[in-house]
Design an enzyme around this catalytic site. Structure first.
Site, PDB file in Angstrom:
ATOM      1  N   LYS A   1       6.474   3.736 -24.494  1.00  0.00           N
ATOM      2  CA  LYS A   1       7.481   3.084 -23.661  1.00  0.00           C
ATOM      3  C   LYS A   1       8.817   2.981 -24.399  1.00  0.00           C
ATOM      4  O   LYS A   1       9.880   3.291 -23.856  1.00  0.00           O
ATOM      5  CB  LYS A   1       6.977   1.677 -23.330  1.00  0.00           C
ATOM      6  CG  LYS A   1       7.304   1.220 -21.941  1.00  0.00           C
ATOM      7  CD  LYS A   1       6.602  -0.077 -21.726  1.00  0.00           C
ATOM      8  CE  LYS A   1       6.620  -0.467 -20.288  1.00  0.00           C
ATOM      9  NZ  LYS A   1       6.049  -1.801 -20.107  1.00  0.00           N
TER      10      LYS A   1
ATOM     11  N   CYS B   1       3.532 -10.212  -7.488  1.00  0.00           N
ATOM     12  CA  CYS B   1       3.742 -11.653  -7.661  1.00  0.00           C
ATOM     13  C   CYS B   1       2.992 -12.517  -6.655  1.00  0.00           C
ATOM     14  O   CYS B   1       2.193 -13.364  -7.050  1.00  0.00           O
ATOM     15  CB  CYS B   1       5.233 -11.958  -7.568  1.00  0.00           C
ATOM     16  SG  CYS B   1       6.168 -11.182  -8.874  1.00  0.00           S
TER      17      CYS B   1
ATOM     18  N   THR C   1       1.377 -11.796 -17.022  1.00  0.00           N
ATOM     19  CA  THR C   1       0.396 -12.881 -16.883  1.00  0.00           C
ATOM     20  C   THR C   1      -0.528 -12.512 -15.720  1.00  0.00           C
ATOM     21  O   THR C   1      -0.494 -13.151 -14.666  1.00  0.00           O
ATOM     22  CB  THR C   1       1.073 -14.243 -16.598  1.00  0.00           C
ATOM     23  OG1 THR C   1       1.943 -14.109 -15.459  1.00  0.00           O
ATOM     24  CG2 THR C   1       1.884 -14.721 -17.780  1.00  0.00           C
TER      25      THR C   1
ATOM     26  N   GLU D   1      11.866 -16.394 -13.375  1.00  0.00           N
ATOM     27  CA  GLU D   1      12.668 -15.349 -12.708  1.00  0.00           C
ATOM     28  C   GLU D   1      12.398 -15.386 -11.205  1.00  0.00           C
ATOM     29  O   GLU D   1      11.304 -15.727 -10.783  1.00  0.00           O
ATOM     30  CB  GLU D   1      12.336 -13.975 -13.298  1.00  0.00           C
ATOM     31  CG  GLU D   1      10.846 -13.600 -13.316  1.00  0.00           C
ATOM     32  CD  GLU D   1      10.359 -12.935 -12.050  1.00  0.00           C
ATOM     33  OE1 GLU D   1      11.199 -12.533 -11.243  1.00  0.00           O
ATOM     34  OE2 GLU D   1       9.130 -12.839 -11.880  1.00  0.00           O
TER      35      GLU D   1
ATOM     36  N   GLY E   1       4.339  -8.332   9.306  1.00  0.00           N
ATOM     37  CA  GLY E   1       3.928  -7.038   8.770  1.00  0.00           C
ATOM     38  C   GLY E   1       2.445  -6.998   8.487  1.00  0.00           C
ATOM     39  O   GLY E   1       1.676  -7.800   9.040  1.00  0.00           O
TER      40      GLY E   1
HETATM   41  N1  UPG Z   1       7.200  -9.459   2.993  1.00  0.00           N
HETATM   42  C1  UPG Z   1       6.878  -9.511   4.345  1.00  0.00           C
HETATM   43  N2  UPG Z   1       7.773 -10.087   5.204  1.00  0.00           N
HETATM   44  C2  UPG Z   1       8.963 -10.609   4.784  1.00  0.00           C
HETATM   45  C3  UPG Z   1       9.293 -10.535   3.421  1.00  0.00           C
HETATM   46  C4  UPG Z   1       8.389  -9.956   2.537  1.00  0.00           C
HETATM   47  O1  UPG Z   1       5.813  -9.057   4.773  1.00  0.00           O
HETATM   48  O2  UPG Z   1       9.699 -11.138   5.628  1.00  0.00           O
HETATM   49  C5  UPG Z   1       6.241  -8.876   2.036  1.00  0.00           C
HETATM   50  C6  UPG Z   1       6.727  -7.588   1.400  1.00  0.00           C
HETATM   51  O3  UPG Z   1       6.463  -6.486   2.230  1.00  0.00           O
HETATM   52  C7  UPG Z   1       5.913  -7.585   0.120  1.00  0.00           C
HETATM   53  C8  UPG Z   1       5.814  -9.060  -0.257  1.00  0.00           C
HETATM   54  O4  UPG Z   1       6.077  -9.767   0.942  1.00  0.00           O
HETATM   55  O5  UPG Z   1       4.625  -7.075   0.344  1.00  0.00           O
HETATM   56  C9  UPG Z   1       6.750  -9.479  -1.362  1.00  0.00           C
HETATM   57  O6  UPG Z   1       8.076  -9.093  -1.054  1.00  0.00           O
HETATM   58  P1  UPG Z   1       9.351  -9.546  -1.925  1.00  0.00           P
HETATM   59  O7  UPG Z   1       9.337 -11.003  -2.107  1.00  0.00           O
HETATM   60  O8  UPG Z   1      10.551  -8.958  -1.316  1.00  0.00           O
HETATM   61  O9  UPG Z   1       9.081  -8.782  -3.295  1.00  0.00           O
HETATM   62  P2  UPG Z   1       8.714  -9.175  -4.780  1.00  0.00           P
HETATM   63  O10 UPG Z   1       9.383  -8.176  -5.626  1.00  0.00           O
HETATM   64  O11 UPG Z   1       7.224  -9.344  -4.874  1.00  0.00           O
HETATM   65  O12 UPG Z   1       9.437 -10.594  -5.095  1.00  0.00           O
HETATM   66  C10 UPG Z   1       8.776 -11.853  -5.059  1.00  0.00           C
HETATM   67  C11 UPG Z   1       9.823 -12.942  -4.865  1.00  0.00           C
HETATM   68  C12 UPG Z   1      10.732 -13.018  -6.073  1.00  0.00           C
HETATM   69  C13 UPG Z   1       9.889 -13.228  -7.324  1.00  0.00           C
HETATM   70  C14 UPG Z   1       8.886 -12.093  -7.443  1.00  0.00           C
HETATM   71  C15 UPG Z   1       7.970 -12.248  -8.662  1.00  0.00           C
HETATM   72  O13 UPG Z   1      10.579 -12.678  -3.686  1.00  0.00           O
HETATM   73  O14 UPG Z   1      11.646 -14.106  -5.938  1.00  0.00           O
HETATM   74  O15 UPG Z   1      10.674 -13.275  -8.494  1.00  0.00           O
HETATM   75  O16 UPG Z   1       8.061 -12.082  -6.254  1.00  0.00           O
HETATM   76  O17 UPG Z   1       7.476 -13.552  -8.780  1.00  0.00           O
END
Ligand code: UPG
Length: 435
Positions: free
Chosen positions: A35, A263, A86, A151, A256
């Site tokens: 990496k 996360c 984690t 974060e 969805g």
């Molecule tokens: N999702 C839905 N409907 C929505 C929004 C999200 O189905 O209206 C789903 C999306 O498709 C995915 C999941 O929810 O499967 C998570 O989406 P999102 O939150 O956009 O992505 P992550 O990158 O997992 O981010 C989340 C938090 C962020 C945090 C991170 C790690 O949004 O704030 O830092 O997890 O903890």
């Protein structure tokens, strides 16, 4: 400020690059030689829009370094961030903190002068106390403070989320540490980002509470979608109608196939476990986890229903998008990992396309044939499932799609298309929460 970032995974790499872009001198440390070699060559191990340019610029300008040997960087640092994984611990669902504690041990032997040790990793309440105890045991005389700084970065939008966050949460009662954290995030004061200073345990809990609330919000709208289908209502209008109420808010109300990713699934389970352990069970989150798990499986049934059969032997299903969301190549806990094998168990052959995730997905989705483009995934299929809402799936040539499909069935699990338009083009069209 001099920053040492332990862990060059998603969070460490994005945070390290962004802190360097804020003008700090950042050394990112990782134990994985391949990496570090790749990063030194300018290759970014993950797909995250804008990250390659951000890393390249800060390396070029002498503010961002990568190393296997972090000792000197930790000694020199004003702040050492722990940004290691984690994951869910096998067997009991608690967060596995072994990487966090190993990092604490490493830091303990090295810190020199007042150092702020920051947990960026998502860690259960009380982990900061443990990190402090580990360091204190090795170095009873050391000058340091352990701070929680969770974060809130969404994959695919992580740089924007880092540089223009709704808030920064800093958990520490130590005033010197508060001053260091304020300096680290100083550029954010330009756009008046609130910094929430709070106790360390509170900060640790804020992270889990935020993710659990968002997971619950998604699960709520998903259940409303199921109800909409039964009563002939439209979930997108329901979401709009409730979301305009500022007490509810419009975001995270897209129905969805169920939430996935690195996360929400892991953090909801870990919160449930912590709450049970402390005798204050979070029943809403327990139910959220259950409903979401069942939902992913139910999506395969939905596809079969749209095809008008329960027997999928001899049928081919095309799938667009396998990553848990667009603009990432991350497959962790992606709904596709449940839905596609369920379709295969029902007898179907699956052919899929994903713009960035195919490489990662290929060895997680046995028997799925990966195609070079969206139309290739549709060709000869008895149904096409839209599983991840990549932008390039939003404007497909519908006539071409129809001519390529063996049967004109589209199951749109992200509500990308309008039902009336799809019917007009002659598709049998199923989506989420819309009649
Ligand atoms: N999702 C839905 N409907 C929505 C929004 C999200 O189905 O209206 C789903 C999306 O498709 C995915 C999941 O929810 O499967 C998570 O989406 P999102 O939150 O956009 O992505 P992550 O990158 O997992 O981010 C989340 C938090 C962020 C945090 C991170 C790690 O949004 O704030 O830092 O997890 O903890």
């Amino acid at each position: 400020m001099r920053v040492a970032m332990i862990g060059t995974g998603y969070v460490g790499l994005v945070s390290g690059a962004c802190f360097a872009d804020f003008g700090h001198v950042v050394t990112c440390i990782d134990k994985d030689p391949s990496k570090i070699e790749r990063l030194e060559r300018g290759e970014i191990p993950i797909f995250e829009p804008g990250l390659d340019d951000l890393v390249a610029r800060n390396v070029r300008e002498g503010r961002l370094f990568f190393t296997l040997e972090g000792a000197q960087a930790i000694k020199d640092a004003d702040a050492v961030f722990i940004a290691v994984g984690t994951p869910t611990r096998r067997g009991d669902g608690h967060a596995d903190l072994s990487y966090v504690y190993a990092a604490a041990e490493e830091i303990a032997g090295l810190i020199d002068g007042f150092t702020v040790v920051v947990t960026k990793s998502t860690v259960p309440v009380g982990t900061g106390d443990e990190v402090e105890a580990i360091i204190r045991k090795v170095r009873p005389d050391a000058q340091f403070a352990v701070v929680s700084n969770p974060e809130f970065l969404r994959e695919g939008a992580a740089i924007e989320d880092f540089k223009r966050p709704d808030r920064v949460v800093v958990g520490t009662d130590d005033e010197r540490a508060q001053a260091v954290m304020r300096d680290l995030y100083r550029p954010l004061s330009l756009n008046e980002t609130p910094i929430v200073f709070t106790g360390r345990r509170t900060s640790e809990l804020i992270k889990y509470a935020a993710n659990a609330f968002l997971a619950m919000k998604i699960t709520f709208i998903n259940e409303m979608a199921d109800l909409c289908e039964k009563v002939g209502a439209d979930v997108q209008s329901v979401a709009k109608g409730i979301g305009l109420d500022k007490r509810i808010g419009a975001k995270f109300l897209n129905a969805g196939p169920g939430y996935g990713g690195s996360c929400f699934p892991k953090d909801t389970i870990a919160l449930v476990k912590t709450a049970q352990q402390y005798g204050a069970p979070t029943r809403l989150i327990e139910t959220t986890v259950e409903v979401n798990t069942a939902r992913k499986k139910a999506m395969a049934e939905k596809v079969a229903e749209a095809m008008g059969t329960r027997e999928l032997t001899g049928k081919t299903i095309g799938v667009l998008g396998v990553t848990f969301k667009p603009n990432t190549d991350d497959m962790r806990d992606a709904p596709s990992l449940d839905i596609l094998p369920a379709l295969q168990t029902m007898g179907a052959k699956v052919q899929a396309f994903d713009p960035e995730g195919a490489k990662e997905a290929a060895h997680m989705l046995a028997g799925v044939e990966f195609k070079a483009g969206a139309y290739d995934a549709a060709e000869g299929a008895d149904a096409l499932v839209i599983l991840t809402e990549w932008d390039q799936f939003r404007a497909l040539d519908l006539d071409r799609l129809k001519s390529l499909l063996k049967a004109p069935v589209v199951v749109d699990l992200r509500n990308v298309y309008k039902p009336a338009e799809m019917v007009r083009h002659g598709f049998t069209y199923a989506s989420i929460g819309r009649s």
